[in-house]
Write a protein that holds these residues in place. Structure first.
Motif, mmCIF file in Angstrom:
data_model
loop_
_atom_site.group_PDB
_atom_site.id
_atom_site.type_symbol
_atom_site.label_atom_id
_atom_site.label_comp_id
_atom_site.label_asym_id
_atom_site.label_seq_id
_atom_site.Cartn_x
_atom_site.Cartn_y
_atom_site.Cartn_z
ATOM 1 N N THR A 39 0.845 -1.197 0.000
ATOM 2 C CA THR A 39 0.000 0.000 0.000
ATOM 3 C C THR A 39 0.878 1.243 0.000
ATOM 4 O OG1 THR A 39 -1.717 -1.187 1.228
ATOM 5 C CG2 THR A 39 -1.844 1.218 1.190
ATOM 6 N N LEU A 40 0.561 2.147 -0.888
ATOM 7 C CA LEU A 40 1.273 3.414 -0.993
ATOM 8 C C LEU A 40 0.275 4.544 -0.780
ATOM 9 C CD1 LEU A 40 4.108 4.580 -1.665
ATOM 10 C CD2 LEU A 40 3.303 4.840 -4.030
ATOM 11 N N TYR A 41 0.556 5.407 0.203
ATOM 12 C CA TYR A 41 -0.363 6.479 0.566
ATOM 13 C C TYR A 41 0.041 7.791 -0.107
ATOM 14 C CZ TYR A 41 -2.160 3.296 4.096
ATOM 15 O OH TYR A 41 -2.710 2.212 4.737
ATOM 16 N N GLY A 42 -0.931 8.709 -0.173
ATOM 17 C CA GLY A 42 -0.678 9.982 -0.833
ATOM 18 C C GLY A 42 0.364 10.832 -0.147
ATOM 19 N N THR A 43 0.639 10.557 1.101
ATOM 20 C CA THR A 43 1.658 11.321 1.828
ATOM 21 C C THR A 43 3.063 10.768 1.624
ATOM 22 O OG1 THR A 43 1.173 9.978 3.792
ATOM 23 C CG2 THR A 43 0.011 12.078 3.574
ATOM 24 N N ASP A 44 3.203 9.607 0.992
ATOM 25 C CA ASP A 44 4.528 9.021 0.759
ATOM 26 C C ASP A 44 5.260 9.780 -0.343
ATOM 27 O OD1 ASP A 44 3.897 7.172 2.665
ATOM 28 O OD2 ASP A 44 3.245 5.637 1.233
ATOM 29 N N SER A 45 6.576 9.776 -0.264
ATOM 30 C CA SER A 45 7.394 10.505 -1.230
ATOM 31 C C SER A 45 7.347 9.868 -2.621
ATOM 32 C CB SER A 45 8.845 10.574 -0.740
ATOM 33 O OG SER A 45 9.368 9.266 -0.541
ATOM 34 N N ASP A 46 7.139 8.553 -2.698
ATOM 35 C CA ASP A 46 7.099 7.875 -3.995
ATOM 36 C C ASP A 46 5.766 8.047 -4.717
ATOM 37 O OD1 ASP A 46 9.677 6.982 -3.610
ATOM 38 O OD2 ASP A 46 9.041 5.087 -2.666
ATOM 39 N N TRP A 47 4.834 8.728 -4.101
ATOM 40 C CA TRP A 47 3.511 8.888 -4.706
ATOM 41 C C TRP A 47 3.590 9.608 -6.043
ATOM 42 C CZ3 TRP A 47 -1.414 7.313 -3.447
ATOM 43 C CH2 TRP A 47 -2.465 7.943 -4.108
ATOM 44 N N THR A 48 4.411 10.625 -6.130
ATOM 45 C CA THR A 48 4.506 11.437 -7.352
ATOM 46 C C THR A 48 5.202 10.695 -8.496
ATOM 47 O OG1 THR A 48 6.550 12.432 -6.504
ATOM 48 C CG2 THR A 48 4.481 13.582 -6.053
ATOM 49 N N LYS A 49 5.867 9.578 -8.205
ATOM 50 C CA LYS A 49 6.569 8.839 -9.245
ATOM 51 C C LYS A 49 5.660 7.861 -9.987
ATOM 52 C CE LYS A 49 10.875 9.051 -6.594
ATOM 53 N NZ LYS A 49 11.958 8.254 -5.954
ATOM 54 N N LEU A 50 4.471 7.670 -9.481
ATOM 55 C CA LEU A 50 3.537 6.726 -10.091
ATOM 56 C C LEU A 50 2.697 7.407 -11.168
ATOM 57 C CD1 LEU A 50 2.203 4.849 -6.928
ATOM 58 C CD2 LEU A 50 3.898 4.023 -8.572
ATOM 59 N N TRP A 51 2.319 6.610 -12.165
ATOM 60 C CA TRP A 51 1.365 7.099 -13.162
ATOM 61 C C TRP A 51 -0.039 6.898 -12.635
ATOM 62 C CZ3 TRP A 51 -2.735 4.905 -15.730
ATOM 63 C CH2 TRP A 51 -3.260 5.648 -16.802
ATOM 64 N N LEU A 52 -0.841 7.979 -12.705
ATOM 65 C CA LEU A 52 -2.211 7.937 -12.197
ATOM 66 C C LEU A 52 -3.179 8.304 -13.313
ATOM 67 C CD1 LEU A 52 -1.752 9.787 -8.776
ATOM 68 C CD2 LEU A 52 -1.771 7.318 -9.202
ATOM 69 N N PRO A 53 -4.311 7.646 -13.387
ATOM 70 C CA PRO A 53 -5.328 8.023 -14.383
ATOM 71 C C PRO A 53 -5.848 9.439 -14.110
ATOM 72 C CG PRO A 53 -5.780 5.845 -13.451
ATOM 73 C CD PRO A 53 -4.727 6.467 -12.606
ATOM 74 N N ASP A 54 -5.934 10.229 -15.160
ATOM 75 C CA ASP A 54 -6.407 11.612 -15.017
ATOM 76 C C ASP A 54 -7.901 11.690 -15.325
ATOM 77 O OD1 ASP A 54 -6.069 10.939 -17.631
ATOM 78 O OD2 ASP A 54 -5.330 12.899 -18.270
ATOM 79 N N ILE A 55 -8.686 11.024 -14.488
ATOM 80 C CA ILE A 55 -10.135 10.971 -14.686
ATOM 81 C C ILE A 55 -10.775 12.148 -13.947
ATOM 82 C CG2 ILE A 55 -12.193 9.553 -14.463
ATOM 83 C CD1 ILE A 55 -10.024 8.418 -16.292
ATOM 84 N N PHE A 56 -11.692 12.828 -14.629
ATOM 85 C CA PHE A 56 -12.406 13.943 -14.007
ATOM 86 C C PHE A 56 -13.885 13.846 -14.367
ATOM 87 C CE2 PHE A 56 -11.741 15.414 -18.267
ATOM 88 C CZ PHE A 56 -12.783 16.291 -18.543
#
Length: 340
Positions: A39-56
Motif C-alpha cells: 500500500t502506498l499512501y498519498g503522503t509518501d514521497s514515492d507517490w509522485t513517481k507513479l502514473w495515475l489516471p487523469d479521470i475527471f
C-alpha cells in the motif's frame, strides 16, 4: 446527497475506485500475485513517481470537487494491477425538475472522462458485476436515488482522433413528496379545516368570524409567496399553485358566506322589530275603533319574512357544502396531478 434545485446541482459524498495494469510491477517469483500487495499512501514521497489516471467529472461545477480528508492510497499487486481509492465530496451540475407532473423519475447523468489521453491511448471500462454501490440513505428531503445505470459514452470531440475515453453513470432520482406535503399541503389543508371549524361560531360573533377568515387569508398569501420564492423554475409550480389558489378561494367563500348570513340575520331582526311595532300600534287602535283590513297597518302586519330560509339553516347548509367541496376537490386533484 443534497439536491439543490435552485442552483440545479447535486452534492454527494462518494468513493471512487480505479484499477489499471502496469507491467513494471509484475513479480514473476510471487506465490500469490493476485492477493499480495503493498500500500502506498498519498503522503509518501514515492507517490509522485507513479502514473495515475487523469479521470475527471465532465459536468463538475468549477471547484466543485474537494477532498474532505486525504484518504488517497494505492494498492500495488504483484501481478501488476494497481487500485486507487478516493473519497470526495462532489458538486456537479444536473438539470432536474422536482415535483414533475405526472409522477415520473428524473435521470441525472454523470460523465467521467480522461483529461489528456485519447481513445487510442486509453480505454475505460466499468468493473464487471456490480460497478456502483450506494447506501439505502442515499436520498434528500425531496428526492431519492432508486437505481443506477452504467454505460460507455463518446468523448465529445468532433474528430475521432481527439475523442477521450468516457464512462457514463445515470442516477435514477425518484421524487419524494414529504417536503412538499410539510411545506404546502399540510398548512393549506389545516387552514381550510380551520375555516370550516369557524362555521361553528355563531354568525352574530362578528369579531371571532372575521378573525378566523383574516388569519386564514394572511396565512395563504404568505404561503403562496413563500412557494414562489423557495421553489424555483426547476420545480413544476402548477400543482402547488392550483392547491394554494383553491385554499385561497375557500377562504374567500367562507368570508362571503359569513357576510351573507350576517346580513340575513340583521335584515331578519329588523323585520321582526318592525312587525313588533306594527302589532303594538294595531293593538292600540283596536281599543278605540275596529280596524279595516284594507288599512296599511293590516297589510304591513300580514307581510311575510324577507327570506324563505333562516340564517341558522343557511349557515348549516353552507358548512356541509364547504367540507364537501374540499373533499371533492381533493379527489379530483390527487387523481389528476398525481395518478395521471
Amino acid at each position: 446527497m443534497i439536491v439543490n434545485s435552485i442552483k440545479m446541482n447535486i452534492e454527494m459524498t462518494y468513493f471512487m475506485k480505479l484499477r489499471w495494469q502496469d507491467d513494471r510491477f509484475i513479480r514473476s517469483d510471487s506465490i500469490d500475485p493476485e492477493n499480495n500487495y503493498i500500500t502506498l499512501y498519498g503522503t509518501d514521497s514515492d507517490w509522485t513517481k507513479l502514473w495515475l489516471p487523469d479521470i475527471f467529472m465532465v459536468n463538475e461545477i468549477p471547484a466543485g470537487i474537494f477532498d474532505v480528508v486525504p484518504t488517497d492510497f494505492i494498492r500495488i499487486y504483484e501481478n501488476g494491477t494497481l487500485t486507487i481509492s478516493r473519497r470526495h465530496v462532489a458538486l456537479f451540475y444536473c438539470s432536474i425538475r422536482l415535483f414533475k407532473v405526472p409522477m415520473t423519475d428524473e435521470i441525472c447523468p454523470i460523465q467521467f472522462q480522461s483529461n489528456s489521453y485519447t481513445v487510442d491511448e486509453m480505454e475505460l471500462f466499468w468493473f464487471e458485476g456490480i460497478s456502483i454501490v450506494y447506501s439505502d440513505d442515499f436520498f434528500s428531503m425531496n428526492s431519492k436515488v432508486t437505481r443506477t445505470e452504467t454505460s460507455k459514452c463518446s468523448g465529445g470531440a468532433s474528430m475521432a482522433k481527439e475523442r477521450r475515453p468516457c464512462l457514463k453513470l445515470e442516477l435514477n432520482i425518484h421524487q419524494v413528496y414529504k417536503g412538499f406535503v410539510l411545506q404546502v399541503y399540510l398548512p393549506g389543508g389545516a387552514i381550510v379545516i380551520m375555516l370550516w371549524l369557524g362555521f361553528f361560531i355563531h354568525w352574530n360573533e362578528v369579531s371571532a368570524r372575521v378573525r378566523v377568515v383574516a388569519i386564514g387569508f394572511t396565512a395563504m398569501i404568505t404561503q403562496m409567496v413563500g412557494v414562489m420564492i423557495v421553489f424555483p423554475d426547476t420545480v413544476q409550480l402548477e400543482p402547488l399553485l392550483v392547491w394554494n389558489i383553491f385554499c385561497l378561494c375557500m377562504n374567500l367563500l367562507a368570508f362571503i358566506e359569513f357576510i351573507v348570513v350576517h346580513n340575513m340575520y340583521i335584515t331578519r331582526e329588523r323585520w321582526k322589530k318592525q312587525n313588533k311595532e306594527i302589532k303594538v300600534s294595531r293593538l292600540r287602535i283596536t281599543q278605540i275603533q275596529p280596524v279595516n283590513d284594507d288599512t296599511e297597518d293590516a297589510k304591513a302586519q300580514t307581510k311575510r319574512s324577507p327570506y324563505c330560509i333562516t340564517p341558522y339553516r343557511m349557515d348549516k347548509i353552507c358548512m356541509v357544502l364547504f367540507i364537501l367541496i374540499f373533499i371533492i376537490f381533493n379527489v379530483v386533484y390527487w387523481s389528476t396531478f398525481m395518478l395521471v
